[in-house]
Design a protein around this motif. Sequence first.
Motif, PDB file in Angstrom:
ATOM      1  N   TYR A  64      51.216 -22.751 134.287  1.00 49.75           N
ATOM      2  CA  TYR A  64      52.209 -22.186 135.205  1.00 49.75           C
ATOM      3  C   TYR A  64      51.742 -20.825 135.713  1.00 49.75           C
ATOM      4  O   TYR A  64      51.068 -20.087 134.998  1.00 49.75           O
ATOM      5  N   ASN A  65      52.145 -20.507 136.941  1.00 52.07           N
ATOM      6  CA  ASN A  65      51.966 -19.153 137.446  1.00 52.07           C
ATOM      7  C   ASN A  65      53.276 -18.699 138.064  1.00 52.07           C
ATOM      8  O   ASN A  65      54.117 -19.524 138.444  1.00 52.07           O
ATOM      9  N   VAL A  66      53.444 -17.390 138.138  1.00 50.26           N
ATOM     10  CA  VAL A  66      54.686 -16.835 138.667  1.00 50.26           C
ATOM     11  C   VAL A  66      54.388 -15.674 139.594  1.00 50.26           C
ATOM     12  O   VAL A  66      53.320 -15.060 139.524  1.00 50.26           O
ATOM     13  N   SER A  67      55.371 -15.366 140.443  1.00 46.86           N
ATOM     14  CA  SER A  67      55.267 -14.173 141.278  1.00 46.86           C
ATOM     15  C   SER A  67      56.648 -13.597 141.509  1.00 46.86           C
ATOM     16  O   SER A  67      57.644 -14.334 141.614  1.00 46.86           O
ATOM     17  N   ARG A  68      56.683 -12.255 141.599  1.00 44.93           N
ATOM     18  CA  ARG A  68      57.944 -11.554 141.829  1.00 44.93           C
ATOM     19  C   ARG A  68      57.682 -10.522 142.932  1.00 44.93           C
ATOM     20  O   ARG A  68      57.634  -9.313 142.703  1.00 44.93           O
ATOM     21  N   LEU A  69      57.503 -11.016 144.141  1.00 41.97           N
ATOM     22  CA  LEU A  69      57.193 -10.134 145.270  1.00 41.97           C
ATOM     23  C   LEU A  69      58.428  -9.385 145.750  1.00 41.97           C
ATOM     24  O   LEU A  69      58.344  -8.266 146.250  1.00 41.97           O
ATOM     25  N   LYS A  70      59.586 -10.015 145.594  1.00 42.29           N
ATOM     26  CA  LYS A  70      60.844  -9.364 145.940  1.00 42.29           C
ATOM     27  C   LYS A  70      61.736  -9.341 144.711  1.00 42.29           C
ATOM     28  O   LYS A  70      61.706 -10.282 143.909  1.00 42.29           O
ATOM     29  N   LYS A  71      62.532  -8.340 144.579  1.00 44.14           N
ATOM     30  CA  LYS A  71      63.375  -8.181 143.386  1.00 44.14           C
ATOM     31  C   LYS A  71      64.291  -9.378 143.171  1.00 44.14           C
ATOM     32  O   LYS A  71      64.542  -9.783 142.038  1.00 44.14           O
TER      33      LYS A  71
END
Lengths: 114, 108
Positions: A64-71
């Motif tokens: 799995y990969n994740v991203s949190r570009l916006k809150k």
Amino acid sequence: NAGVTQTPKFRVLKTGQSMTLLCAQDMNHEYMYWYRQDPGMGLRLIHYSVGEGTTAKGEVPDGYNVSRLKKQNFLLGLESAAPSQTSVYFCASRVLAGHTGELFFGEGSRLTVL
Amino acid sequence: AQRVTQPEKLLSVFKGAPVELKCNYSYSGSPELFWYVQYSRQRLQLLLRHISRESIKGFTADLNKGETSFHLKKPFAQEEDSAMYYCALSGHGNKLVFGAGTILRVKS
């Protein structure tokens, strides 16, 4: 008041396909989490984020990969889906309040990998 | 490492009987512990947290640091208590981990 919203709610994939699960929260929470729920295994933490632009590994991060570009958004990606990733995925968020903040959960996303 | 153990997968009791759902934890620091509940077709939701020392829907839970336990108790079970119950621990870096869950079935 939407709270935590997950999309899609259901998805069927073939082995090797990729997909992204989106979690959106409208409560201005700092922390967001992705869990998977499997019979007999309970809820296991995949990845989490303590703020915009940050992510950290949980108990079962492989594949799995994740991203949190916006809150308000926390994306969970599967680059090459495997049958072992068949599960129900839950997103949750909580406010920045030390350790005592309540977790708010989405409704879950049921993923089947054939 | 943080770890939560719920030894019972299923607990079946009769209406009016006492209930105790077991939870043991492993953590090197000062833990924050919670019980979450998932009723049929509903979202996971917080039931209670140890720091509040509250009683919710008749349930209580006491943190026992000596035994590293946080068991959930209710003196008289009701049919509407039937659900999946998860014990959870918040520790380092606000990482929150859950146990495997216990299904509580209250029979009439």
